[in-house]
Design an enzyme around this catalytic site. Structure first.
Site, short mmCIF file in Angstrom:
data_model
loop_
_atom_site.label_atom_id
_atom_site.label_comp_id
_atom_site.label_asym_id
_atom_site.label_seq_id
_atom_site.Cartn_x
_atom_site.Cartn_y
_atom_site.Cartn_z
N PRO A 116 0.82 -1.22 0.00
CA PRO A 116 0.00 0.00 0.00
C PRO A 116 0.85 1.27 0.00
CG PRO A 116 0.13 -0.87 2.22
CD PRO A 116 0.92 -1.81 1.34
N THR A 118 0.24 3.76 1.92
CA THR A 118 0.23 4.35 3.27
C THR A 118 1.41 3.90 4.13
OG1 THR A 118 -1.35 2.58 3.69
CG2 THR A 118 -2.24 4.80 3.49
N ASN A 119 1.80 2.64 4.00
CA ASN A 119 2.93 2.10 4.77
C ASN A 119 3.89 1.42 3.80
OD1 ASN A 119 1.27 2.62 7.10
ND2 ASN A 119 0.30 0.63 6.76
N GLY A 217 -9.07 -6.08 4.63
CA GLY A 217 -10.11 -5.12 4.26
C GLY A 217 -9.92 -3.81 5.00
N CYS A 250 -4.32 1.28 9.50
CA CYS A 250 -5.75 0.95 9.39
C CYS A 250 -6.36 0.44 10.70
CB CYS A 250 -5.99 -0.05 8.26
SG CYS A 250 -4.92 -1.49 8.36
#
Ligand SMILES: CC(=O)SCCNC(=O)CCNC(=O)[C@H](O)C(C)(C)COP(=O)(O)OP(=O)(O)OC[C@H]1O[C@@H](n2cnc3c(N)ncnc32)[C@H](O)[C@@H]1OP(=O)(O)O
Length: 499
Positions: A116, A118-119, A217, A250
């Site tokens: 991802p 994000t990380n 998810g 998340c």
């Protein structure tokens, strides 16, 4: 030009998978010690580059805070390494002579890893370490928005792996990042398992590929502050979590749910620690930036500070505001405050008592994030137990920050940047993913009883004229073996198999 690029990228993926497969066949002959040396060397190289790669990730994606990404990189490298280093994953990993069982670790082969934005750097480190520790090769598919920092992390890893004696091609990465390339990776029959972390569409594509997949998810965890909670500590932990890397993990909290009887204290503490309650008009302005037209999270708010979000929406907030809050009373797909917001933005719900808070939390999780993570702040063990029994989550975190608790930083959960969401979340597992999720286990099971014994135990009559090479059903019973004899024979067989 576009078509050429697609064809080239598909060819690149095929080459990467072919090389990874060859490398894994060699790697598969290494013993535990050799595998562990390579994993250790990679972890050390990641630690040495943690700060540089963290800065690259923030610069390229515009998400988060570099200092927090350093900590994430350490979580994906040395903290993960410490928790997996003593795991037995290669060869005989367990044996029980008394039960006549021996277990052999069997690598899954080539792991396809979606990373991802994000990380990015930390997830590459983590997925490579757990894949290799389990004896696998890995082919990485970078999110296009974080491609450069991902490629750089992979080259640090490849260099360390090569120096430590890993076969060439064991860690591969797609350089021509197209949807066609990722699609070809996911569907290739030579892939053992897919590790999918990222946007919902990508995770869905992984599950629909026909290959086994472990996906994550969306999160949307509420945080319940119950009347017995230490309120200043609860707010501090929620804010530590929600501001950590500007909320990009998340497992971080997406709403506060509290009880009417402590509302005033919670509100005061939120304000004292840098929270700002937006009024209705301000909430509406910010709401326009939370989702895109297609109803998914808007990357413009992801990993941004409270001040940056306020500036974007054109609202005035006090200097030094750390977290923005919006009072809400309705949960729905259309209400962006009741969805996942990977930034320092929280919905705020006040309920009559803990039973209503329990119902509200379930409603929020069913709206989005079922199977992921939620937090509770309470000293009442009965309420905590009740929450544990009823919530559709795979992790209920108690008196700890959600983001760091979920990934095993402030809890004793397995350190992980891929958090299974269980069946309710569409995942194959509810675990924090470790090397043990990336091996198959071949079980060698020795016979310890006979059909005749089972029939006798459960009082099942013997069918007439049972064919038996020794004449009658009772021949087995007449063998005269004691339980000790069976155990001794079993041990001998297992010892022989182990070589
Ligand atoms: C433990 C943890 O914390 S794990 C955290 C993981 N969670 C997340 O990443 C949150 C979910 N992610 C998202 O919602 C989004 O990725 C955001 C909001 C963070 C970023 O949004 P965007 O930058 O627009 O990225 P998004 O994921 O939507 O993808 C953008 C494009 O790249 C494509 N893409 C994404 N990954 C890949 C890949 N591996 N290969 C090729 N293409 C890809 C997407 O299909 C999309 O294409 P499109 O624009 O043609 O539809």
């Amino acid at each position: 030009m576009g078509l050429d690029m697609d064809l080239q990228s598909i060819q690149e993926v095929r080459d990467l998978i072919r090389d990874a497969k060859k490398a894994q066949e060699v790697f598969g002959t290494f013993d535990q010690q050799r595998v562990d040396q390579i994993v250790k060397a990679i972890s050390e190289a990641c630690v040495a580059n943690a700060e540089r790669l963290a800065k690259m990730a923030v610069e390229e994606t515009g998400f988060g805070v570099w200092q927090d990404k350093v900590l994430k990189n350490l979580l994906g490298s040395t903290i993960t390494y410490e928790s997996i280093k003593d795991m037995k994953t290669i060869g005989v990993i367990h044996e029980d002579g008394a039960k006549g069982i021996m277990e052999v670790g069997v690598p899954m082969g080539v792991i396809a890893a979606l990373i991802p934005s994000t990380n990015p750097t930390s997830t590459v480190m983590y997925k490579t370490l757990i894949a290799l520790k389990a004896g696998n090769a890995i082919v990485i598919s970078p999110h296009p928005g974080a491609k450069n920092c991902i490629l750089e992390t992979v080259s640090v890893i490849q260099e360390a792996a090569r120096k430590a004696g890993a076969p060439e091609g064991l860690v591969g990465v797609i350089r021509l990042t197209t949807m066609e390339a990722t699609d070809a990776l996911l569907k290739d029959p030579n892939i053992g398992v897919i590790l999918a972390t990222g946007g919902e569409a990508m995770v869905h594509a992984a599950y629909s590929s026909g290959n086994p997949a472990i996906g994550v998810g969306p999160g949307n965890g509420p945080s319940f502050i119950e009347r017995t909670a230490n309120i200043p500590e609860a707010v501090r932990r929620i804010f530590d979590s929600k501001t950590f890397d500007n909320g990009t993990i998340c497992a971080s909290e997406q709403s506060i749910v509290t009880e009417k009887c402590i509302e005033a204290q919670v509100v005061e503490e939120v304000r004292r620690q840098g929270g700002y309650f937006m009024d209705t008009a301000q909430s509406e302005k910010v709401a326009r930036f939370i989702l895109r037209d297609n109803g998914t999270m808007n990357p413009k708010i992801v990993g941004k500070s409270a001040q940056a979000i306020a500036d974007m929406a054109g609202i005035q907030i006090p200097a030094g505001t750390r977290v923005l809050l919006s009072r809400q009373t309705e949960v729905s797909k259309k209400n962006p405050y009741t969805r996942e917001k990977l930034c320092p933005l929280l919905a705020f719900f006040v309920e009559e008592g803990w039973q209503e808070a329990c119902e509200r939390s379930i409603q929020i999780l069913q709206n989005e994030g079922a199977g992921h993570t939620m937090t509770i702040h309470s000293q009442d063990t009965d309420v905590i137990r009740e929450f544990a029994l009823k919530k559709p989550v795979s992790r209920l975190l108690v008196n700890t920050p959600g983001a760091l608790g979920g990934v095993g930083g402030t809890t004793n959960l397995a350190p992980a940047l891929t958090l299974g969401c269980g069946a309710v979340g569409g995942s194959a597992t509810s675990d924090n993913i470790t090397p043990m999720n990336l091996i198959n286990i071949r079980r060698v099971a020795c016979g310890v009883t006979e059909l005749s014994d089972i029939r006798k135990k459960y009082n099942v009559p013997v069918p007439e004229q049972t064919p038996c090479c020794y004449g009658t059903e009772s021949a087995g019973q007449a063998s005269g073996l004691t339980a000790e004899d069976v155990e001794a024979i079993t041990r001998a067989v297992l010892a022989k198999l182990r070589g």
